[in-house]
Each structure stands twice: as structure tokens, then as C-alpha cells.
Design a protein around this motif. Sequence first.
Motif, PDB file in Angstrom:
ATOM      1  N   ARG A 203      13.251  -8.409 -85.745  1.00 58.03           N
ATOM      2  CA  ARG A 203      14.054  -7.273 -86.083  1.00 58.03           C
ATOM      3  C   ARG A 203      12.944  -7.056 -87.783  1.00 58.03           C
ATOM      4  NH1 ARG A 203      19.185  -8.515 -87.154  1.00 58.03           N
ATOM      5  NH2 ARG A 203      18.848 -10.486 -86.683  1.00 58.03           N
ATOM      6  N   LYS A 204      13.000  -7.778 -88.693  1.00 58.47           N
ATOM      7  CA  LYS A 204      12.185  -7.469 -89.659  1.00 58.47           C
ATOM      8  C   LYS A 204      10.772  -7.251 -89.773  1.00 58.47           C
ATOM      9  CE  LYS A 204      14.090 -10.825 -92.616  1.00 58.47           C
ATOM     10  NZ  LYS A 204      14.736 -11.837 -93.810  1.00 58.47           N
ATOM     11  N   LEU A 205      10.110  -7.317 -88.323  1.00 57.18           N
ATOM     12  CA  LEU A 205       8.654  -7.258 -87.823  1.00 57.18           C
ATOM     13  C   LEU A 205       9.190  -5.841 -86.768  1.00 57.18           C
ATOM     14  CD1 LEU A 205       6.426 -10.105 -87.001  1.00 57.18           C
ATOM     15  CD2 LEU A 205       6.753  -8.769 -88.930  1.00 57.18           C
ATOM     16  N   GLY A 206      10.593  -5.352 -87.306  1.00 58.61           N
ATOM     17  CA  GLY A 206      10.377  -3.316 -86.074  1.00 58.61           C
ATOM     18  C   GLY A 206       9.185  -3.868 -84.864  1.00 58.61           C
ATOM     19  N   LEU A 207       9.629  -5.016 -84.432  1.00 55.44           N
ATOM     20  CA  LEU A 207       9.128  -4.604 -83.027  1.00 55.44           C
ATOM     21  C   LEU A 207       9.278  -3.958 -81.643  1.00 55.44           C
ATOM     22  CD1 LEU A 207       8.481  -8.890 -82.511  1.00 55.44           C
ATOM     23  CD2 LEU A 207       6.637  -7.148 -83.362  1.00 55.44           C
ATOM     24  N   ASP A 361      10.034  -6.847 -98.881  1.00 54.35           N
ATOM     25  CA  ASP A 361      11.905  -7.885 -98.780  1.00 54.35           C
ATOM     26  C   ASP A 361      11.108  -9.273 -99.032  1.00 54.35           C
ATOM     27  OD1 ASP A 361      14.637  -7.436 -98.575  1.00 54.35           O
ATOM     28  OD2 ASP A 361      13.981  -9.199 -97.138  1.00 54.35           O
ATOM     29  N   VAL A 362      12.269  -9.730 -99.735  1.00 62.27           N
ATOM     30  CA  VAL A 362      12.346 -11.465 -99.868  1.00 62.27           C
ATOM     31  C   VAL A 362      13.432 -12.343 -99.845  1.00 62.27           C
ATOM     32  CG1 VAL A 362      11.772 -13.357-101.430  1.00 62.27           C
ATOM     33  CG2 VAL A 362      10.526 -11.293-101.779  1.00 62.27           C
ATOM     34  N   GLU A 363      13.549 -12.703 -98.646  1.00 61.44           N
ATOM     35  CA  GLU A 363      15.082 -13.591 -98.389  1.00 61.44           C
ATOM     36  C   GLU A 363      14.621 -15.029 -97.951  1.00 61.44           C
ATOM     37  OE1 GLU A 363      18.528 -13.559 -95.246  1.00 61.44           O
ATOM     38  OE2 GLU A 363      16.547 -12.710 -94.920  1.00 61.44           O
ATOM     39  N   ARG A 435      14.093   3.596 -95.368  1.00 64.97           N
ATOM     40  CA  ARG A 435      14.321   3.183 -96.540  1.00 64.97           C
ATOM     41  C   ARG A 435      14.861   2.127 -96.655  1.00 64.97           C
ATOM     42  NH1 ARG A 435      14.454  10.036 -98.076  1.00 64.97           N
ATOM     43  NH2 ARG A 435      12.409  10.324 -97.220  1.00 64.97           N
ATOM     44  N   THR A 436      16.149   2.170 -96.381  1.00 63.47           N
ATOM     45  CA  THR A 436      17.136   0.373 -96.553  1.00 63.47           C
ATOM     46  C   THR A 436      16.817  -0.369 -95.449  1.00 63.47           C
ATOM     47  OG1 THR A 436      18.467   1.683 -94.693  1.00 63.47           O
ATOM     48  CG2 THR A 436      18.395   2.859 -97.654  1.00 63.47           C
ATOM     49  N   ARG A 437      17.456  -1.839 -96.543  1.00 58.76           N
ATOM     50  CA  ARG A 437      17.198  -2.513 -96.048  1.00 58.76           C
ATOM     51  C   ARG A 437      17.935  -2.773 -94.444  1.00 58.76           C
ATOM     52  NH1 ARG A 437      18.641  -8.342 -96.236  1.00 58.76           N
ATOM     53  NH2 ARG A 437      17.133 -10.143 -96.135  1.00 58.76           N
ATOM     54  N   THR A 438      19.104  -2.055 -94.879  1.00 61.63           N
ATOM     55  CA  THR A 438      20.129  -2.427 -93.816  1.00 61.63           C
ATOM     56  C   THR A 438      19.831  -1.428 -92.546  1.00 61.63           C
ATOM     57  OG1 THR A 438      21.713  -2.101 -95.215  1.00 61.63           O
ATOM     58  CG2 THR A 438      22.682  -1.766 -92.771  1.00 61.63           C
ATOM     59  N   ALA A 439      18.729  -0.482 -92.887  1.00 59.16           N
ATOM     60  CA  ALA A 439      18.061  -0.270 -91.104  1.00 59.16           C
ATOM     61  C   ALA A 439      17.128  -0.313 -90.435  1.00 59.16           C
ATOM     62  CB  ALA A 439      17.934   1.166 -92.365  1.00 59.16           C
ATOM     63  N   TRP A 440      16.275  -1.257 -91.152  1.00 56.44           N
ATOM     64  CA  TRP A 440      15.451  -1.997 -90.799  1.00 56.44           C
ATOM     65  C   TRP A 440      15.586  -2.898 -90.228  1.00 56.44           C
ATOM     66  CZ3 TRP A 440      13.568  -6.494 -92.861  1.00 56.44           C
ATOM     67  CH2 TRP A 440      13.703  -6.143 -94.351  1.00 56.44           C
TER      68      TRP A 440
END
Length: 442
Positions: A203-207, A361-363, A435-440
Motif C-alpha cells: 500500500r505504501k508503494l501504491g502498487l 514518510d518514515v514509520e 497529498r496526505t498519508r491517510t490517502a496513500w
Amino acid sequence: MADAAPRILALAEHALSRPFPLRVRAWDGSEAGPAGAPTLVLRHRRALRRLLWRPGELGLTRAWVAGDLAVDGDLYDALDRLSGVVWERGEPDVPAARSGVAAARRALDLLRDRANYRLAGEILSLAGPGLPPAPPPEEVRRRTGIAHTRRRDQAAIAHHYDVGNDFYALVLGPSMVYSCAVWPDEGTTLEQAQAAKLDLVCRKLGLREGQRLLDVGCGWGSMVLHAVEHYGVRATGITLSVEQAAFARERVAEAGLADRIDIRVQDYRDVADGPYDAVSSIGMAEHVGSEKYLEYARTLYALLRPGGRLLNHQIARRPLRDEEAYRIDEFIDRYVFPDGELAPVGATVSRLEEAGFEVRDVEALREHYARTLRAWVANLEAHWQEAARATSPGRARVWRLYMAASALSFERNRIGVNQVLAVRTDPDGASGMPRTRTAWLS
């Protein structure tokens, strides 16, 4: 008279200038030390000879791996109690006055101090005569040449990963994922937590269907299988481990995905079939080395198309005020990750930015890794005899000590682990990201 344990305890407390936190049991059956504490068991006087010939962490490690030294009781409790006298306290750059190395040197100084001549003589008599014991066969022999050449990296990876797929299957469980899991709640199983981690990466990679994914350090193929099965990508996984690649190819064939997944034994520096839409690097960058890290970052940047994303999942150490003081842990270097290096997360972010990436982003997942390691240790202990047969008793002891100590290090914030999401923007600076972390993440 059986009195080895009291004499050993006296030496330890004299060397440390404080009470020893564990009970001691010696090869002659004698015991001494605090009641109810975990027991440090010296099964053979050879353990003392190892310490006399190689004081400090390496002598202790060799005794543990060889089976001359053991812990009876809760290993985590024993390691935690020892942390006050073995691991450094205070600021990262404070001299290791309380470290195991300092304590061992103090013990060795007893041999040169006439005031302690009698005690030193007792220790020598306990250790017995003889040449230094040979290191256990699980120890990496002396290496020559420059670190992180292709040949030396392949040898380092083989030492860590080519120890038997059956062994790793017992430790890791069905997921065959050898990196930090993500635990959504207390009732999550290890397999569910690893699936959650793989899905988080995707999901972070937006595959999306039809994209190309490169998984650097693909292990036993779990990431590429998850991405192809759930996100419809085409994937390439690379590893330097011949055993990992063979296992991953079998899994891919069994899943009927050989036309969509390519598993290669290949160095990341030799990949030349970009551009890719996404790159995942999960638990691999620790092997790269500080001198090669910018090259690693630039290589992955060049393999991505504009708008392509990198997810770098990497263990981090605490920063030092004087970075030149950093030394690779001797136990880890000799027995676990030869030539492996940890860097502060800030240094990782800086190198990625220097290579051209925009870090988005860094988690931090530190507490998640502690729980993951405890689950692996539980698997190993539950299948101890099988695991020892699958590799060697010494190798099983290495992994038990390494994983248990690492779990405590994550819990005490001595080390951490982070997912860094970065993107290669297009020439005009567009990232193509929401634009937002929640969206991606949705």
C-alpha cells in the motif's frame, strides 16, 4: 570438594566491583549466587579457558556457541539482568566502564596484580592447562580484502542464509518472512502479522495491476508472491542466497506464477532491466555497508521510473556523537551478519536524499520487531531438536542468543527499525503521490 562456582562468582564480583546478578553452576555440580535468579551454567572448565585466552564478548560467545556455557531459566531475564554490567549505560559515547569487555579486561588484570595473585592462581587452576580452544565451526574465519565487494558480500549472505531452508521454516513459520512483522492487535498470529506487514509495504508503494516491482533481497519470495497475488503486479526478486532462490522458485511454481515472477541470484549492483514502478528493500540494506550506501541508493534511484517509489525497511542504531567511534558488534560480525552495519535513521534518510530521492514518510516499528523476535525464539525453542538437526546445535544456539538479545535491544530502545518511503520525482518535481498519508495508505 566441589567449590568451582563460589570461586568463579568471587572472580566475577571482584572484576565487576558489584554483585553478580545471576546464579552460577559449575561443571563440578557446585552452585553459588542469588537464589531464584536464572543460572549461568559453566558445563566445562573450557569455558574459562576461552575467556582467559580471549577476554570479553568473543570469549563468552565462543563458550555459548560451543555449548560450554548455557543459561538455566528465563533467557530474557538473564540477559536483562546482565545488561547492567555488559551493555553500556548512559550517553552513547560514554566509555564502556561497565561493559563486558571492560570487566573482562579487569579480570585479566588480576593475573598481573600481585595483590590478587592468589585469586588469579585459583582462576588459572580452575581453567586448567591447555592451549586456547579452537573457535566453534560456526564462526566466520578471518576475512581478507575489501568489504562489500560482490564476492565478499555473496560469502557473507551465504553464511547467514544458506544454513538450511528447513531450519528457517521452523523458526519463521509458514510465512517465511525474515523481517519485522506488523502486529495490529494482541490476538494477531505471527503469520497474520507478517501478512499485514507485506500488505502495508504494498500500500505504501501504491502498487497497481500491471506495474513492475523489484524486491531487493527477496528472501524466500514472500513479498513478491503477496504483491502479485493481491495487487496484480509483475515482480522480480533478487537475492545472493542460492538456497533462498531455490526455495522461492519452488513456491512461485507451486502458486502457478512463474510467468509473472522472476527470482534471480543477483547483486543489486548488476540489475540492468529497469525502469521499475516500485522497489521494495526489506531487511536488506543492513548488509550494504556505510561506504557503499550512497551507491546502493543511487542504483535503486536509477532503476525507478519518474514517479516510482522505494520502500526501504531497515534496522537502525542510535546515533553517536563521534560516528568514527562506531564498531561492528563482534558477536554479530563473527556469527550472524558478517560485514553487516547499522546506521542511524537520519543517516539513511540523508543518503537517500543525496541520491535524488524525496523522502515522503518514515514509520518506526521498533516495538513490533521486539514481538516478532520473541515469536521466532518461541518457535525455535518449541522445535529445538529439529532445528539443531536441520543446521547444527551451535548454529541453533547462535540464533537463540542473537534473537533473544535483539528482542531486548528493541524493547530498551537500543536499536530500532524504520520503513522509509521515498519517491523519484519527475523533472518538474511532481511525485504523483496523494497529498496526505491517510490517502496513500487507504
